[in-house]
Motif scaffolding. Structure first.
Motif, PDB file in Angstrom:
ATOM      1  N   ASP A 118       2.927  23.003  14.178  1.00 35.33           N
ATOM      2  CA  ASP A 118       4.202  22.505  13.687  1.00 35.33           C
ATOM      3  C   ASP A 118       5.037  21.988  14.854  1.00 35.33           C
ATOM      4  OD1 ASP A 118       7.092  22.784  12.798  1.00 35.33           O
ATOM      5  OD2 ASP A 118       6.084  23.413  10.960  1.00 35.33           O
ATOM      6  N   ALA A 119       5.729  20.880  14.646  1.00 28.46           N
ATOM      7  CA  ALA A 119       6.546  20.293  15.715  1.00 28.46           C
ATOM      8  C   ALA A 119       7.646  21.233  16.191  1.00 28.46           C
ATOM      9  CB  ALA A 119       7.143  18.973  15.250  1.00 28.46           C
ATOM     10  N   LYS A 120       8.033  22.229  15.370  1.00 26.02           N
ATOM     11  CA  LYS A 120       9.077  23.177  15.798  1.00 26.02           C
ATOM     12  C   LYS A 120       8.504  24.323  16.639  1.00 26.02           C
ATOM     13  CE  LYS A 120       9.380  26.536  12.041  1.00 26.02           C
ATOM     14  NZ  LYS A 120      10.209  27.158  11.034  1.00 26.02           N
ATOM     15  N   ASP A 121       7.176  24.387  16.784  1.00 26.92           N
ATOM     16  CA  ASP A 121       6.571  25.429  17.613  1.00 26.92           C
ATOM     17  C   ASP A 121       7.093  25.329  19.041  1.00 26.92           C
ATOM     18  OD1 ASP A 121       5.103  26.273  15.431  1.00 26.92           O
ATOM     19  OD2 ASP A 121       3.191  25.485  16.167  1.00 26.92           O
TER      20      ASP A 121
ATOM     21  N   THR B  70      -1.661  21.325  36.174  1.00 26.70           N
ATOM     22  CA  THR B  70      -2.402  20.480  35.231  1.00 26.70           C
ATOM     23  C   THR B  70      -1.442  19.858  34.226  1.00 26.70           C
ATOM     24  OG1 THR B  70      -4.352  21.914  35.386  1.00 26.70           O
ATOM     25  CG2 THR B  70      -4.243  20.440  33.486  1.00 26.70           C
ATOM     26  N   GLU B  71      -1.560  18.559  34.020  1.00 30.57           N
ATOM     27  CA  GLU B  71      -0.807  17.856  32.978  1.00 30.57           C
ATOM     28  C   GLU B  71      -1.550  18.101  31.665  1.00 30.57           C
ATOM     29  OE1 GLU B  71       1.935  15.077  31.132  1.00 30.57           O
ATOM     30  OE2 GLU B  71       1.986  15.835  33.169  1.00 30.57           O
ATOM     31  N   LEU B  72      -0.961  18.927  30.790  1.00 31.99           N
ATOM     32  CA  LEU B  72      -1.609  19.306  29.538  1.00 31.99           C
ATOM     33  C   LEU B  72      -1.262  18.334  28.419  1.00 31.99           C
ATOM     34  CD1 LEU B  72      -0.784  23.132  29.510  1.00 31.99           C
ATOM     35  CD2 LEU B  72      -2.788  22.003  30.460  1.00 31.99           C
ATOM     36  N   THR B  73      -2.245  18.005  27.626  1.00 30.42           N
ATOM     37  CA  THR B  73      -2.035  17.257  26.395  1.00 30.42           C
ATOM     38  C   THR B  73      -2.173  18.249  25.253  1.00 30.42           C
ATOM     39  OG1 THR B  73      -2.923  15.228  27.339  1.00 30.42           O
ATOM     40  CG2 THR B  73      -2.872  15.374  24.943  1.00 30.42           C
ATOM     41  N   ALA B  74      -1.133  18.339  24.437  1.00 31.90           N
ATOM     42  CA  ALA B  74      -1.143  19.256  23.291  1.00 31.90           C
ATOM     43  C   ALA B  74      -1.064  18.442  22.006  1.00 31.90           C
ATOM     44  CB  ALA B  74       0.031  20.226  23.383  1.00 31.90           C
ATOM     45  N   TRP B  75      -1.873  18.817  21.041  1.00 33.99           N
ATOM     46  CA  TRP B  75      -1.949  18.118  19.756  1.00 33.99           C
ATOM     47  C   TRP B  75      -1.132  18.866  18.721  1.00 33.99           C
ATOM     48  CZ3 TRP B  75      -6.277  19.050  15.838  1.00 33.99           C
ATOM     49  CH2 TRP B  75      -6.169  18.166  14.745  1.00 33.99           C
ATOM     50  N   ILE B  76      -0.163  18.178  18.122  1.00 40.36           N
ATOM     51  CA  ILE B  76       0.598  18.729  16.991  1.00 40.36           C
ATOM     52  C   ILE B  76      -0.206  18.396  15.738  1.00 40.36           C
ATOM     53  CG2 ILE B  76       2.753  18.762  15.693  1.00 40.36           C
ATOM     54  CD1 ILE B  76       4.141  17.625  18.203  1.00 40.36           C
TER      55      ILE B  76
ATOM     56  N   ASP C 121       0.059  19.120  12.433  1.00 40.73           N
ATOM     57  CA  ASP C 121       0.723  18.667  11.210  1.00 40.73           C
ATOM     58  C   ASP C 121       1.139  17.200  11.255  1.00 40.73           C
ATOM     59  OD1 ASP C 121       0.440  21.174  10.132  1.00 40.73           O
ATOM     60  OD2 ASP C 121       2.533  21.745  10.331  1.00 40.73           O
ATOM     61  N   GLU C 122       1.388  16.695  12.456  1.00 39.78           N
ATOM     62  CA  GLU C 122       1.862  15.315  12.597  1.00 39.78           C
ATOM     63  C   GLU C 122       0.818  14.394  13.229  1.00 39.78           C
ATOM     64  OE1 GLU C 122       5.525  15.388  14.768  1.00 39.78           O
ATOM     65  OE2 GLU C 122       6.554  16.545  13.221  1.00 39.78           O
ATOM     66  N   ASP C 123      -0.314  14.965  13.634  1.00 38.30           N
ATOM     67  CA  ASP C 123      -1.350  14.220  14.342  1.00 38.30           C
ATOM     68  C   ASP C 123      -0.731  13.411  15.486  1.00 38.30           C
ATOM     69  OD1 ASP C 123      -3.901  13.424  15.021  1.00 38.30           O
ATOM     70  OD2 ASP C 123      -3.924  11.740  13.619  1.00 38.30           O
ATOM     71  N   LYS C 124       0.016  14.139  16.315  1.00 38.93           N
ATOM     72  CA  LYS C 124       0.755  13.546  17.431  1.00 38.93           C
ATOM     73  C   LYS C 124       0.443  14.338  18.697  1.00 38.93           C
ATOM     74  CE  LYS C 124       5.588  13.125  18.805  1.00 38.93           C
ATOM     75  NZ  LYS C 124       6.965  13.421  18.403  1.00 38.93           N
ATOM     76  N   MET C 125       0.479  13.663  19.831  1.00 39.84           N
ATOM     77  CA  MET C 125       0.246  14.308  21.120  1.00 39.84           C
ATOM     78  C   MET C 125       1.565  14.459  21.876  1.00 39.84           C
ATOM     79  SD  MET C 125      -2.998  14.728  21.143  1.00 39.84           S
ATOM     80  CE  MET C 125      -4.505  14.025  20.538  1.00 39.84           C
ATOM     81  N   ILE C 126       1.701  15.586  22.586  1.00 34.39           N
ATOM     82  CA  ILE C 126       2.819  15.798  23.496  1.00 34.39           C
ATOM     83  C   ILE C 126       2.239  16.250  24.833  1.00 34.39           C
ATOM     84  CG2 ILE C 126       4.517  16.301  21.698  1.00 34.39           C
ATOM     85  CD1 ILE C 126       4.167  19.289  22.353  1.00 34.39           C
ATOM     86  N   HIS C 127       3.065  16.247  25.867  1.00 34.35           N
ATOM     87  CA  HIS C 127       2.586  16.602  27.199  1.00 34.35           C
ATOM     88  C   HIS C 127       3.522  17.604  27.853  1.00 34.35           C
ATOM     89  CE1 HIS C 127      -0.329  13.347  27.012  1.00 34.35           C
ATOM     90  NE2 HIS C 127       0.633  12.656  26.429  1.00 34.35           N
TER      91      HIS C 127
ATOM     92  N   HIS D  15      -4.661  31.677  25.244  1.00 33.97           N
ATOM     93  CA  HIS D  15      -3.302  32.147  25.517  1.00 33.97           C
ATOM     94  C   HIS D  15      -2.296  31.031  25.240  1.00 33.97           C
ATOM     95  CE1 HIS D  15      -3.942  36.071  27.817  1.00 33.97           C
ATOM     96  NE2 HIS D  15      -5.123  35.715  27.355  1.00 33.97           N
ATOM     97  N   LYS D  16      -1.035  31.400  25.229  1.00 36.21           N
ATOM     98  CA  LYS D  16       0.031  30.471  24.894  1.00 36.21           C
ATOM     99  C   LYS D  16       0.637  29.851  26.150  1.00 36.21           C
ATOM    100  CE  LYS D  16       2.042  33.881  22.741  1.00 36.21           C
ATOM    101  NZ  LYS D  16       0.954  34.838  22.838  1.00 36.21           N
ATOM    102  N   VAL D  17       1.030  28.585  26.000  1.00 33.95           N
ATOM    103  CA  VAL D  17       1.789  27.878  27.028  1.00 33.95           C
ATOM    104  C   VAL D  17       3.116  27.478  26.390  1.00 33.95           C
ATOM    105  CG1 VAL D  17       0.667  25.663  26.485  1.00 33.95           C
ATOM    106  CG2 VAL D  17       1.811  25.981  28.683  1.00 33.95           C
ATOM    107  N   ALA D  18       4.205  27.707  27.113  1.00 28.90           N
ATOM    108  CA  ALA D  18       5.539  27.359  26.610  1.00 28.90           C
ATOM    109  C   ALA D  18       5.719  25.845  26.623  1.00 28.90           C
ATOM    110  CB  ALA D  18       6.613  28.021  27.463  1.00 28.90           C
ATOM    111  N   LEU D  19       6.318  25.341  25.558  1.00 30.44           N
ATOM    112  CA  LEU D  19       6.555  23.908  25.447  1.00 30.44           C
ATOM    113  C   LEU D  19       7.986  23.528  25.799  1.00 30.44           C
ATOM    114  CD1 LEU D  19       4.647  23.326  22.106  1.00 30.44           C
ATOM    115  CD2 LEU D  19       3.837  22.922  24.452  1.00 30.44           C
ATOM    116  N   LYS D  20       8.848  24.539  25.919  1.00 28.82           N
ATOM    117  CA  LYS D  20      10.249  24.286  26.268  1.00 28.82           C
ATOM    118  C   LYS D  20      10.791  25.487  27.018  1.00 28.82           C
ATOM    119  CE  LYS D  20      13.225  25.731  22.838  1.00 28.82           C
ATOM    120  NZ  LYS D  20      14.232  25.444  21.905  1.00 28.82           N
TER     121      LYS D  20
END
Length: 93
Positions: free
Chosen positions: A8-11, A25-31, A33-39, A50-55
């Motif tokens: 979910d984009a709110k994760d 490392t520059e991580l690419t994360a796939w959302i 529900d939206e089939d979108k990539m973030i970095h 394990h979890k990586v913080a996105l914010k």
């Protein structure tokens, strides 16, 4: 290459899906529900599964994974940090 996934984009965290993610490392994360990539850039080594913080998150903030409240922040977390038992606790206890 996809390094982490979130539903979910709110994760506020994503799950590492490859081994050997090291600080810097520059991580690419796939959302999913939206089939979108973030970095996000890993600030620490992130073990697979394990979890990586996105914010950035402060003490008391709610952590969301798979669109669900999984706990609260108990030590400050920066985007790219390893998010685990040292900085997140369940709200159940």
């Amino acid at each position: 290459m996809i390094h982490a996934i979130l539903h979910d984009a709110k994760d506020t965290v994503a799950v590492a899906v490859v081994e050997g993610l090291t600080a810097g490392t520059e991580l690419t994360a796939w959302i999913m529900d939206e089939d979108k990539m973030i970095h996000v850039t890993a600030k620490q080594d992130i073990p697979i599964g394990h979890k990586v913080a996105l914010k950035d998150m402060k003490v008391g903030d709610t952590v969301f994974k798979y669109g669900v409240d999984i706990g609260k922040v108990v030590a400050p977390i920066s985007a790219g940090d390893h998010a685990h038992v040292q900085n997140i606790k369940t709200k159940r206890w």
